[in-house]
Scaffold this motif. Structure first.
Motif, PDB file in Angstrom:
ATOM      1  N   SER A  38     -41.730  28.439   0.426  1.00  0.00           N
ATOM      2  CA  SER A  38     -42.141  27.695   1.608  1.00  0.00           C
ATOM      3  C   SER A  38     -41.056  26.699   2.013  1.00  0.00           C
ATOM      4  O   SER A  38     -40.745  26.529   3.196  1.00  0.00           O
ATOM      5  N   MET A  41     -38.152  28.547   3.738  1.00  0.00           N
ATOM      6  CA  MET A  41     -38.455  28.935   5.121  1.00  0.00           C
ATOM      7  C   MET A  41     -38.437  27.717   6.044  1.00  0.00           C
ATOM      8  O   MET A  41     -37.971  27.795   7.179  1.00  0.00           O
ATOM      9  N   THR A  42     -38.940  26.600   5.547  1.00  0.00           N
ATOM     10  CA  THR A  42     -38.919  25.377   6.342  1.00  0.00           C
ATOM     11  C   THR A  42     -37.481  24.960   6.644  1.00  0.00           C
ATOM     12  O   THR A  42     -37.157  24.569   7.759  1.00  0.00           O
ATOM     13  N   ALA A  45     -36.045  27.175   9.284  1.00  0.00           N
ATOM     14  CA  ALA A  45     -36.583  26.790  10.592  1.00  0.00           C
ATOM     15  C   ALA A  45     -35.840  25.572  11.118  1.00  0.00           C
ATOM     16  O   ALA A  45     -35.462  25.507  12.290  1.00  0.00           O
ATOM     17  N   ARG A  46     -35.602  24.601  10.245  1.00  0.00           N
ATOM     18  CA  ARG A  46     -34.913  23.375  10.653  1.00  0.00           C
ATOM     19  C   ARG A  46     -33.485  23.682  11.111  1.00  0.00           C
ATOM     20  O   ARG A  46     -33.050  23.222  12.164  1.00  0.00           O
ATOM     21  N   ASP A  49     -33.592  25.657  14.445  1.00  0.00           N
ATOM     22  CA  ASP A  49     -34.490  25.110  15.459  1.00  0.00           C
ATOM     23  C   ASP A  49     -35.536  26.136  15.889  1.00  0.00           C
ATOM     24  O   ASP A  49     -35.777  26.358  17.067  1.00  0.00           O
ATOM     25  N   LEU A  50     -36.132  26.773  14.892  1.00  0.00           N
ATOM     26  CA  LEU A  50     -37.261  27.669  15.142  1.00  0.00           C
ATOM     27  C   LEU A  50     -38.502  26.991  14.594  1.00  0.00           C
ATOM     28  O   LEU A  50     -38.403  25.984  13.892  1.00  0.00           O
ATOM     29  N   SER A  51     -39.673  27.561  14.901  1.00  0.00           N
ATOM     30  CA  SER A  51     -40.860  27.016  14.254  1.00  0.00           C
ATOM     31  C   SER A  51     -41.028  27.711  12.909  1.00  0.00           C
ATOM     32  O   SER A  51     -40.561  28.839  12.705  1.00  0.00           O
ATOM     33  N   ALA A  52     -41.685  27.029  11.980  1.00  0.00           N
ATOM     34  CA  ALA A  52     -41.887  27.601  10.647  1.00  0.00           C
ATOM     35  C   ALA A  52     -42.714  28.885  10.739  1.00  0.00           C
ATOM     36  O   ALA A  52     -42.486  29.836   9.984  1.00  0.00           O
ATOM     37  N   ALA A  53     -43.654  28.926  11.701  1.00  0.00           N
ATOM     38  CA  ALA A  53     -44.494  30.121  11.847  1.00  0.00           C
ATOM     39  C   ALA A  53     -43.658  31.329  12.265  1.00  0.00           C
ATOM     40  O   ALA A  53     -43.928  32.460  11.862  1.00  0.00           O
ATOM     41  N   GLN A  54     -42.617  31.082  13.071  1.00  0.00           N
ATOM     42  CA  GLN A  54     -41.755  32.187  13.495  1.00  0.00           C
ATOM     43  C   GLN A  54     -40.950  32.740  12.313  1.00  0.00           C
ATOM     44  O   GLN A  54     -40.787  33.945  12.167  1.00  0.00           O
ATOM     45  N   PHE A  56     -41.838  32.515   9.171  1.00  0.00           N
ATOM     46  CA  PHE A  56     -42.833  33.171   8.318  1.00  0.00           C
ATOM     47  C   PHE A  56     -43.162  34.565   8.862  1.00  0.00           C
ATOM     48  O   PHE A  56     -43.299  35.524   8.098  1.00  0.00           O
ATOM     49  N   GLY A  57     -43.267  34.674  10.187  1.00  0.00           N
ATOM     50  CA  GLY A  57     -43.562  35.953  10.820  1.00  0.00           C
ATOM     51  C   GLY A  57     -42.498  36.988  10.512  1.00  0.00           C
ATOM     52  O   GLY A  57     -42.803  38.132  10.152  1.00  0.00           O
TER      53      GLY A  57
END
Lengths: 154, 595
Positions: A38, A41-42, A45-46, A49-54, A56-57
């Protein structure tokens, strides 16, 4: 945590920070950490500049991007029909007996994880399996015992 | 753009090049069913309900994703098309928890409507629902996510990404296991969701709905010991009619007040009153910040100042730009100002024990439910706002009461806290808070009305995602001499995707402003997540026109002229930003995790 941060930062420097860099970065993390935590992935994302959900997807879409902790050696045995008809069941039973784990599980020493995979493209030399990136073909109970024992000694 | 001509079901129609078959059919007066398509979103083409037959093409095509070409001949009603669509609907239903009578969206579900239209009686396909391990997330005060109702059309995912730049929802896993999911399938309250409810407004089924508090409100109304007070937000009155038989853009303020009385609320009051109060507090706060910056040369003063009325925006900035929390106005939103005053000022004036007051608010918004639950929102000593209902929930209550809304007579709001001005009602549209603040602040500083025809500050109005306007302050009153010649720079953004862009511009130093208004939802509150479904660009435009009509028809159009506002400062609050205001009307914010 800092180790993950440094790893992701290095990968982003290498592959870039656009959206298409996501896949090589995730692959790089899996190479090094053996799975996508986790935290990893975070961090990705940082960096991008994506969202964590993206993130994860994308991670959950690809079978080879693991989102659960894996052993040092990930065994992926082919579950499709050609391998099944060529005695995959014996091979699988032998692995389960030696390692004392079932499909989806990891040995307590975190050395082996046993998984199933879709077709590896080795139907003509069935049954087949992968250990990390190495394919093994025309398996039978004896052959697979030797192979696994070799990895145990590694 | 050049014109092309296509033929749909034998009807020739001239359209702009680049339009899809679905759009062309609409112009020709032919309805093609759709589920994943939404006017506000980019095309996805993944539900396949909008299949049509195209002459010369071997397969049926998805009309939402197929651009029309000159000379195309399309059939929307052949045997093959009807069978294919019916199969698509049946396949969707085979994975859908179709226990419709127990669903919150019963009667308002697009899938249910299609199933009825296509007479899907006997299932052709196996019911897969028992084998799926669907989960329901009901641990959030604003939104309930039920995966068993999801048809994976991804309107919500696209809304969250394209309109809001939040992407709290994404698509995870693949094939049969594919689902709409948050990061790590966490509950919505644990992730970056702003509770804006734009996904709820666009979900065709019952997979994403507001958490309803209708039963709790009925219980309070039936309790003889409770004094139930209701406040209605500005944007509700221009949209409620859509749920009850009126067309978009119809103002139903008077009918709504009558309906609320008939439902049994003890006092029908107006959030617009505290919108006027917000202007007094926020306008004063802005002028003080400007004074600190210009006269005191205080390096710690945070400019631009951001509005704080939109709870979706507040949660967004707390997650995404926490370094700017000091730039937010400390003013609570009108809803929460109202709540704090109902259980203090109103209780005193009416001589009611605040413990027996139940305060209900009707909002165009789902995030307001979350806002009312924030621990900071208890400054009266009680929960300031007990229950928040959306415009849609109010419409349901009106239907439950058995009122014929169309023929209802008008009534006026009760007093106290029921009087308002035109400046308050425009809070419901993007740019409205800015306009209302300028009308008052300019007059405080110069003693004159804003130099715009009929007080209509048109540069801050409109539908563009980001707008800028500046007003030069001249001939000030002596007390405000330091603002002489200052060009007050303002910006307005609506929809969080635009808010994010604006914030990035400010952060990069590319833009600098004194005052910035941000609303989380496209169009402002009139396009809120709690508003009637459907909401789209055309409907938002009509609601905005209705809001500005309502403003023009108000006898008073500047917040500081509201007589009840003068009274509350005289009798209770003292002065704007005074001790009592600080205690009841202002709040603070907290940094939240970015991921």
């Amino acid at each position: 945590m800092d180790e993950v941060k440094a790893l992701v930062n290095g990968l982003a420097n290498k592959h870039g920070r656009t959206r298409e860099s996501l896949l090589p970065i995730l692959q790089g993390v899996v190479d090094k950490m053996r799975y996508l935590s986790s935290e990893a992935m975070t961090e990705v994302a940082r960096e991008l500049d994506l969202s964590a959900a993206q993130v994860f997807g994308t991670a959950t879409f690809y079978s080879f991007l693991d989102t659960q902790p894996r052993g040092k050696y990930v065994i992926r045995i082919c579950k499709t029909i050609s391998c099944d008809m060529h005695g995959k069941r014996d091979v699988l039973q032998t692995i389960e007996e030696i390692l004392k784990i079932r499909i989806g599980e990891t040995t307590s020493n975190r050395k082996f994880t046993l998984l199933e995979t879709n077709c590896l493209g080795w139907c003509h030399k069935a049954p087949a399996m992968l250990i990390n990136d190495e394919p093994y073909t025309e398996l039978n109970a004896d052959k697979v015992r030797d192979i696994i024992n070799e990895y145990i000694r590694k | 753009m050049s014109k092309i001509s296509i033929k749909i079901d034998g009807i020739s129609i001239d359209i702009e090049e680049g339009q899809t078959i679905l759009e062309a059919a609409k112009l020709a007066g032919i309805k093609i069913p759709s589920l994943c398509y939404h006017e506000d979103l980019r095309v996805a083409g993944n539900c396949r309900v909008c299949l049509v037959e195209l002459k010369g093409a071997r397969n049926l095509v998805a009309s939402c994703a197929m651009p029309a070409n000159d000379g195309m001949e399309v059939s929307t009603n052949t045997h093959r098309v009807r069978e294919a669509r019916k199969h698509v609907i049946e396949l969707l239903l085979s994975e859908h928890n179709a226990d419709c009578t127990k669903c919150y969206k019963n009667g308002k579900c697009e899938l249910q409507n299609l199933a009825s239209e296509y007479i899907v009686g006997e299932h052709m396909f196996l019911d897969l629902v028992p084998d799926k391990h669907y989960s329901i997330d009901r641990y959030n005060p604003a939104i309930v996510k039920d995966d068993s109702r999801c048809i994976r059309c991804q309107r919500c995912v696209r809304t969250c990404e394209q309109l809001q730049s939040v992407s709290a929802l994404g698509v995870a896993y693949k094939g049969a296991a594919m689902k709409v999911s948050t990061f790590y399938e966490n509950e919505l309250f644990e992730v970056v969701c702003t509770n804006c409810g734009q996904c709820v407004n666009r979900c065709p089924t019952g997979a994403l709905v507001e958490k309803t508090y209708i039963d709790e409100v009925w219980d309070a109304l039936y309790d003889p010991n409770k004094h139930v007070v209701v406040q209605t937000a500005p944007a509700v009155r221009v949209a409620l009619g859509e749920e009850l038989g009126f067309g978009p853009g119809q103002r139903v303020t008077g009918k709504m007040v009558t309906a609320l009385k008939r439902i049994g609320f003890d006092s029908i009051l107006d959030t617009d009153f505290t919108a006027d109060l917000t202007i007094m507090e926020e306008g004063t706060e802005l002028l003080r910040r400007l004074k600190r910056a210009i006269v005191d040369k205080d390096p710690n003063v945070s400019l631009p100042m951001f509005t704080s009325c939109s709870p979706g925006w507040i949660k967004f900035i707390e997650h995404t730009f926490p370094e700017y929390l000091d730039n937010l106005s400390t003013c609570k939103s009108p809803q929460q100002m109202f709540g704090a005053l109902v259980k203090t000022y109103y209780a005193q004036k009416r001589n009611i024990d605040p413990a027996n007051i139940v305060s209900v608010s009707i909002m165009p918004c789902t995030a307001k439910k979350f806002e009312a639950d924030r621990p900071e929102m208890r400054s009266s000593g009680y929960k300031d706002v007990d229950y928040v209902l959306t415009t849609r929930e109010l419409a349901t209550m009106i239907k439950q009461t058995g009122i014929d809304f169309l023929t209802l007579a008008d009534s006026s709001y009760d007093s106290i806290m029921g009087k308002s001005t035109g400046a308050a009602v425009i809070f419901g549209a993007t740019g409205g808070v800015m306009e209302a603040a300028l009308r008052t602040a300019y007059e405080i500083v110069t003693g004159r009305e804003v130099p715009f025809d009929a007080l209509n500050i048109t540069p801050v109005r409109g539908i563009e995602g980001m707008r800028e306007a500046s007003i030069k302050i001249e001939n000030t009153l002596p007390a405000w001499g330091f603002l002489e010649g200052v060009e007050l720079k303002t910006a307005v953004a609506h929809g969080l995707a635009n808010a994010k862009l604006l914030m990035e511009n400010i952060h990069a130093g590319a833009k600098s402003y004194h005052f910035v208004e941000i609303m989380a939802c496209p169009g402002g509150c009139l396009g809120g997540g709690g508003q009637p479904i459907p909401t789209n660009a055309d409907i938002r435009k009509k609601r905005a026109e209705a809001i500005y009509d309502e403003d023009m028809n108000m006898p008073l159009r500047k917040s500081h002229e509201n007589p009840e506002i003068s009274i509350i400062y005289e009798e209770f609050l003292g002065e704007p930003l005074g001790t009592k205001s600080h205690e009841l009307l202002h709040t603070h914010y907290k940094e939240r995790l970015r991921y």
